[in-house]
Design a protein around this motif. Structure first.
Motif, short mmCIF file in Angstrom:
data_model
loop_
_atom_site.label_atom_id
_atom_site.label_comp_id
_atom_site.label_asym_id
_atom_site.label_seq_id
_atom_site.Cartn_x
_atom_site.Cartn_y
_atom_site.Cartn_z
N HIS A 124 -10.85 -1.30 16.91
CA HIS A 124 -9.84 -0.24 16.93
C HIS A 124 -8.87 -0.44 18.09
CE1 HIS A 124 -8.03 3.76 16.94
NE2 HIS A 124 -8.28 3.79 18.23
N ALA A 125 -9.41 -0.73 19.27
CA ALA A 125 -8.56 -0.90 20.44
C ALA A 125 -7.60 -2.09 20.26
CB ALA A 125 -9.43 -1.11 21.69
N ALA A 126 -8.11 -3.19 19.71
CA ALA A 126 -7.25 -4.35 19.49
C ALA A 126 -6.18 -4.05 18.44
CB ALA A 126 -8.12 -5.54 19.04
N LEU A 127 -6.56 -3.34 17.38
CA LEU A 127 -5.61 -3.00 16.33
C LEU A 127 -4.56 -2.01 16.83
CD1 LEU A 127 -4.71 -3.16 13.38
CD2 LEU A 127 -6.48 -1.47 12.82
N PRO A 204 -10.23 -13.57 13.87
CA PRO A 204 -9.96 -12.32 13.17
C PRO A 204 -10.28 -11.12 14.06
CG PRO A 204 -11.16 -13.82 11.74
CD PRO A 204 -11.16 -14.44 13.10
N GLY A 205 -9.38 -10.15 14.09
CA GLY A 205 -9.59 -8.95 14.88
C GLY A 205 -9.28 -9.09 16.35
N GLU A 206 -8.82 -10.27 16.78
CA GLU A 206 -8.48 -10.52 18.19
C GLU A 206 -6.99 -10.29 18.40
OE1 GLU A 206 -8.20 -14.32 21.28
OE2 GLU A 206 -9.43 -14.47 19.47
N ASP A 223 0.47 -9.85 15.57
CA ASP A 223 -0.29 -9.70 16.82
C ASP A 223 -1.79 -9.65 16.58
OD1 ASP A 223 2.18 -9.30 18.34
OD2 ASP A 223 2.26 -7.37 17.30
N ILE A 224 -2.19 -9.52 15.31
CA ILE A 224 -3.61 -9.46 14.98
C ILE A 224 -3.73 -9.74 13.48
CG2 ILE A 224 -3.71 -6.99 14.37
CD1 ILE A 224 -6.39 -6.84 15.90
N TRP A 225 -4.87 -10.28 13.07
CA TRP A 225 -5.08 -10.53 11.64
C TRP A 225 -6.53 -10.27 11.27
CZ3 TRP A 225 -7.89 -14.67 9.19
CH2 TRP A 225 -8.49 -15.57 10.08
N PHE A 226 -6.72 -10.00 9.99
CA PHE A 226 -8.06 -9.75 9.45
C PHE A 226 -8.21 -10.48 8.12
CE2 PHE A 226 -7.20 -6.09 12.14
CZ PHE A 226 -8.40 -5.92 12.83
N ARG A 227 -9.40 -10.99 7.88
CA ARG A 227 -9.71 -11.62 6.60
C ARG A 227 -10.24 -10.56 5.64
NH1 ARG A 227 -12.53 -15.45 8.41
NH2 ARG A 227 -11.05 -17.17 8.21
N CYS A 228 -9.60 -10.41 4.49
CA CYS A 228 -9.96 -9.38 3.52
C CYS A 228 -10.35 -9.99 2.18
CB CYS A 228 -8.81 -8.39 3.35
SG CYS A 228 -8.32 -7.55 4.87
N PHE A 229 -11.15 -11.02 2.24
CA PHE A 229 -11.68 -11.64 1.02
C PHE A 229 -12.93 -12.42 1.39
CE2 PHE A 229 -9.08 -14.88 3.03
CZ PHE A 229 -9.82 -16.04 2.86
N GLY A 230 -13.75 -12.74 0.39
CA GLY A 230 -14.90 -13.61 0.64
C GLY A 230 -16.24 -12.95 0.48
N VAL A 231 -16.60 -12.55 -0.74
CA VAL A 231 -17.92 -11.97 -1.02
C VAL A 231 -18.94 -13.10 -1.14
CG1 VAL A 231 -19.29 -10.62 -2.64
CG2 VAL A 231 -16.92 -9.99 -2.19
N VAL A 232 -20.06 -13.00 -0.43
CA VAL A 232 -21.12 -14.01 -0.49
C VAL A 232 -22.44 -13.32 -0.78
CG1 VAL A 232 -22.33 -15.84 0.74
CG2 VAL A 232 -19.89 -15.44 1.20
#
Length: 361
Positions: A124-127, A204-206, A223-232
């Motif tokens: 949350h703080a990073a976002l 991710p999230g940094e 300034d920040i990114w997140f991966r929103c795929f990849g079910v395992v």
């Protein structure tokens, strides 16, 4: 002595199955986490730390007669479960309900509640510090995350990149149109039909400004990114005769009675099954009802087993507390009012509070 039912995994399906069998069997629920994590509320918890405690439900009040063993199954075969601690549990029936892994923050990847909550607060703080956000993946998770971010911080720039030509493939055109309309109103940018040439240099999230380019030469600064795929699917623990049912995808082949193929006393439910349907918590709960009924029938030695049939494509996709859309059987495409009504401000936390005995509101 009641038959022993060992349920591997305390997610949406596993918890429901364990609860349903608690009065008729000696239930052992094996789960490494100290609390159920309500993934439906995970993305809200990232943007709103005050919501965070509401997505964790301790297991101590789930079962009245059975027990919850906080451990990880490392070897499961018909009749026997071996835990990471070395303990072996003999089982008359086994329910495989270990679900799937998915990139943080849509799912928690930490077993301890306190540590998990700390990780969400750090995210949350990073976002919060980022002005520009890149989400990789325009599936339900990426779209919902964009809606949550824009609701909390309307001025942030959000870009979603996905190789797919359109959002929400497999659903009705009206749903896609409605979601795209709302995303446009929120000033969320969709970059579809292309992928990044290479991932951002940050984790991710940094937090940290970077520049990336898509294969179609779209330049993006964030300034920040997140991966929103990849079910395992989480099924590496299957052993002995159960390995025959594990597919190359990691999913488990099941019959329409949700018995693992080739097995009479081993069942599987939720994300790990090869049932052709969207992997949702609601589906896992419906699987759990079928599994519980069939185990009861086998215990009683009477009656035919019930079968599970996937329903039509359905989705409830919130874009923040008051946005989103739905496609529901028999109702077609519904707008933000319906999405808010069904998931709304609490994102079903009240329902799970009842299941886990934490409150009765």
């Amino acid at each position: 002595m009641s038959p022993t039912v060992v349920v591997i995994g305390g997610g949406y399906g596993g918890s429901a199955a364990a609860k349903a069998l608690d009065d008729v069997a000696d239930v052992v629920l094996v789960e490494p986490k100290d609390a159920f994590f309500h993934a439906v509320g995970a993305l809200r918890a990232v943007v709103d730390p005050e919501f965070l405690p509401r997505v964790f439900f301790p297991y101590d009040k789930l079962l009245t007669n059975g027990r919850v063993v906080r451990d990880r199954a490392v070897r499961v075969e018909p009749g026997r479960v071996t835990l990471a601690s070395g303990e072996e549990i003999a089982a008359d029936y086994i329910v495989l309900a270990t679900g799937s892994g998915y990139p943080f923050p849509a799912k928690s990847d930490v077993d301890d509640t306190a540590a998990a909550q700390l990780k969400y607060r750090q995210a949350h703080a990073a976002l919060r510090a980022a002005d520009r956000v890149l989400l990789l993946g325009a599936g339900p998770v990426g779209l919902e995350f964009a809606g949550e971010i824009k609701d909390a911080w309307p001025r942030k720039k959000v870009v979603i990149v996905d190789p797919a030509a359109d959002i929400l493939g497999g659903y009705e055109p009206g749903l896609r149109e409605e979601i795209r309309r709302q995303l446009t109103a929120l000033d969320v940018r969709l970059v579809l039909g292309t992928a990044l040439k290479e991932n951002p240099p940050t984790a991710p999230g940094e937090h940290g400004t970077f520049h990336v380019t898509t294969v179609s030469d779209v330049d993006i600064t964030a300034d920040i990114w997140f991966r929103c795929f990849g079910v395992v699917p989480s099924t590496a623990y299957l052993a002995g005769a159960l390995t025959d049912a594990r597919l190359a995808s990691g999913e488990v082949a099941v019959t329409d009675t949700l018995q693992v193929k080739g097995q009479d006393t081993v069942f599987a439910l939720g994300d790990i099954t090869d049932i052709p349907e969207a992997k949702r918590g609601g589906s896992a709960a419906r699987h759990a009802a079928v599994v519980a009924d069939n185990i009861k029938a086998l215990m009683a030695g009477s009656g035919e087993l019930v079968t599970y049939q996937p329903g039509p494509a359905a989705i409830l996709l919130p874009l923040g507390p008051s946005g989103g859309a739905a496609q529901l059987p028999g109702q077609g495409v519904l707008g933000p009012e319906a999405a808010a009504q069904y998931k709304g401000a609490d994102l079903l936390t009240g329902r799970f509070g009842k299941l886990f005995g934490t409150h009765t509101d």
